[in-house]
Design an enzyme around this catalytic site. Sequence first.
Site, PDB file in Angstrom:
ATOM      1  N   GLU A  37      -6.736   3.925  -5.701  1.00 30.59           N
ATOM      2  CA  GLU A  37      -7.932   4.286  -4.919  1.00 30.59           C
ATOM      3  C   GLU A  37      -8.486   5.611  -5.445  1.00 30.59           C
ATOM      4  O   GLU A  37      -7.813   6.633  -5.387  1.00 30.59           O
ATOM      5  CB  GLU A  37      -7.542   4.445  -3.441  1.00 30.59           C
ATOM      6  N   ASP A  73      -2.757   4.652  -2.628  1.00 35.42           N
ATOM      7  CA  ASP A  73      -3.639   5.419  -1.766  1.00 35.42           C
ATOM      8  C   ASP A  73      -4.049   6.742  -2.437  1.00 35.42           C
ATOM      9  O   ASP A  73      -3.194   7.437  -3.006  1.00 35.42           O
ATOM     10  CB  ASP A  73      -2.847   5.711  -0.474  1.00 35.42           C
ATOM     11  N   ASP A 130       0.870  -1.179   0.000  1.00 32.77           N
ATOM     12  CA  ASP A 130       0.000   0.000   0.000  1.00 32.77           C
ATOM     13  C   ASP A 130       0.906   1.227   0.000  1.00 32.77           C
ATOM     14  O   ASP A 130       1.582   1.503   0.984  1.00 32.77           O
ATOM     15  CB  ASP A 130      -0.842  -0.047   1.288  1.00 32.77           C
ATOM     16  N   ASP A 155     -11.450   1.182   5.795  1.00 28.29           N
ATOM     17  CA  ASP A 155     -12.122   2.479   5.948  1.00 28.29           C
ATOM     18  C   ASP A 155     -13.636   2.351   5.971  1.00 28.29           C
ATOM     19  O   ASP A 155     -14.338   3.325   6.211  1.00 28.29           O
ATOM     20  CB  ASP A 155     -11.767   3.396   4.757  1.00 28.29           C
TER      21      ASP A 155
HETATM   22  C1  NOJ Z   1      -7.087   6.320   2.167  1.00 28.89           C
HETATM   23  C2  NOJ Z   1      -6.764   5.249   3.161  1.00 28.89           C
HETATM   24  O1  NOJ Z   1      -7.451   4.078   2.816  1.00 28.89           O
HETATM   25  C3  NOJ Z   1      -7.137   5.775   4.515  1.00 28.89           C
HETATM   26  O2  NOJ Z   1      -7.077   4.797   5.505  1.00 28.89           O
HETATM   27  C4  NOJ Z   1      -6.235   6.945   4.827  1.00 28.89           C
HETATM   28  O3  NOJ Z   1      -6.652   7.533   6.036  1.00 28.89           O
HETATM   29  C5  NOJ Z   1      -6.285   8.000   3.730  1.00 28.89           C
HETATM   30  N1  NOJ Z   1      -6.249   7.440   2.412  1.00 28.89           N
HETATM   31  C6  NOJ Z   1      -5.139   8.953   3.855  1.00 28.89           C
HETATM   32  O4  NOJ Z   1      -3.937   8.322   3.509  1.00 28.89           O
END
Ligand code: NOJ
Length: 538
Positions: free
Chosen positions: A235, A193, A97, A310
Site C-alpha cells: 500500500e 499496510d 494483511d 478506507d
Molecule cells: C492503512 C489501512 O488500510 C488503514 O485501515 C489503517 O487505518 C492504516 N493503514 C493504519 O494501519
Amino acid sequence: MEKWWKKSVVYQVYPKSFMDSDGDGTGDLKGIISKLSYLEDLGIDVIWLSPVFASPMDDNGYDISDYLSINPLFGSLEDMTHLITEAEKHNIRIILDLVLNHTSDEHPWFIEGRKSKDSPTHDYYVWAKEPNPLISVFSGSAWEFSPETNEYYLHLFSKKMPDLNWKNERLRQDLYTMMNQWLDLGIAGFRFDVIEYIGKEPQAMVTANGTQLHPYIKEMNKATFGKRNTLTVGECWNVDFAAAKQYSDPDGSEFSMIFQFDHMKIDWDDQLGKWKPKPLDFVGLKKSLSHWQNEMMGCGWNSLFWNNHDMPRIISRWDDDLTHPVEAAKLFATISYFMQGTPFLYQGEELGMSNARYTFLDQYTDVETLNAYQDLVVTRKLMTEQEFMGSAMRFGRDNVRSPMQWNDKKNAGFTTGTPWLPLCANYQTVNAESQIHDKESVFSFYKQLIAIRKHSAYSDLIEQGTYTLLEPDHPQLFAYERRFKNKGLLVLANYGTVPLHHQIDQKIVKTILSTRPQKIESSVDLMPYEALVLEIEI
Ligand code: NOJ
C-alpha cells in the site's frame, strides 16, 4: 515463477463485517468459511483478509498485539488453518494483511520496550527526546510522551499504534521469522499496510520513501516470500511511476504490485484532504488511470480498484443521491476490468452496496473519523460540525464497513445478534440472495466480467494488450482501446445523466458485454451510465 496473479481477481474481506457465525454481532473466520461457495461462484481467486491477528482493536485490527495469534473475536488459529484448507478446496488462496510499520501499544515488544532504554525491544520503536512537528495521519502530533524513559515515541497513526524502527536488524529478523511461519501455514502472500513508511527518517521529517525503503523491501523479499509462489501488494499513497516500477519490477525483487491512490485522491482538497472533497474532475480521472496503464506496461504491474475498507463506496462517492446505483456499479466495474492489472474487489461491491451514510457522530466508531472531528471541528475550528458530518457521510470509513447484505431478513442475514455497526438502510433491496439468480444483477455482471478476464478468448488481450485512451478531453465519455496480436477491444462508458450519441469509427466484430440489450452499428446511443465493450477489427 509463474505470475499466476496476473490473471487473478482478488476479493477483500473485512472480517468484522463479512459474516458472523456465533451471534456476537461481529464477523468471524467461521463466517468466512461458510461463504466460500458464494465466493467461488463469483469466480474470485484470492481473498485478501484484513487483519485478524490479536489486537485491542483501536483501529479494527491494524493495531496488532501478536502477529502469530488470532483475535478471539474472529476465532482461533485452528479456524485460520481450517479457512486456508477449505478455501483451497474452492480454488481460493488467502493473502494476509500485514501491518509492519507499527504495532499496537499492547504488543509485548512495546510493553517491555517502553519500560527502560535497556530493554531488548526499546529500540524496536522510534524515540525522540523532543517532538518535532511531524503530524499523524490520524490528526495531531505524531509524538506521544512516555514517562518511563522520559521520551516521546512516534506514531504515524493513532497513539495506540507506535511505529516500528526498521533500522533495528533484530526487529527485521523477528518480522521475517513471523512471516515465514505464516507462509509455512499455507498463506499465498501478503498485502503490506502503509509499507512506504518503513524507511522513515523522522528526525529529517521524512516518512514515506526514505532512502532505506527499497533495500528493506528487497531484504524482506529474499528472507521470506521471494522464493515462494506468492501474490504481494504494497500500500503506497505517495508514489511516482519510477518508484512504482521498482516496487513491482518484473524481476520479482520486490512485490508483485502496489496499490497507488492517484485516482482516489483526485477529489481531495489540498489542505483538508478528503474531509473537504472537491467535485470530481472526470477528465483528470481518465487521464490518471490511463497514465498508470501506459507507464506500467511491460515494466511493472497495476492493481485495479475503486474501493476498499478506507475508501467510500464508489457508487456513492460522486453521486450521493444514487440516481443510477445499478448502472453506476456496472459502469465502474467495466471501466476497470478491461484494463491491465489485477482487480481487487471489496466485499459488497459485487452487489452494488452503497455507503451506509451514518448521520450522527455517535454512530461512528472509527478512530480516524473521531480524531479528525476533534481536530478539525473542536480544536482548530477549520470546519463546522455540519460541514464535517457531510464529509463524514461520504468519506468516514465506517460508511464502507457496514455489514454485508446477504438477504432481506433480519440484520441482512449477517448476524443473529446486534451488528457492531448498523446496517445500510437499503439491504432489503440490495442483497446477495436476490441477486445470485438474477441475470441482470450487479452480482451476475461481476461474474460475467470475472469469467471474461479469466477464461475467454479475450483473457490474454486483457492481460497483455496495449492501452489507448480515446477522446481524452471528453467530459462524459470514458473510452479506451486495447490491442493484442490480431484482436482489439473497445470500451465505451457514459458517465453522465444524459444520453450520449457516439460515432464508432472502428469496425465492430461483435458485442462482448453490454449493460443494455441493443443492436450496435456504426454509432451508438449510450444511455446514462451505460457501458459497452465491443470486439473491434484491427
Ligand atoms: C492503512 C489501512 O488500510 C488503514 O485501515 C489503517 O487505518 C492504516 N493503514 C493504519 O494501519
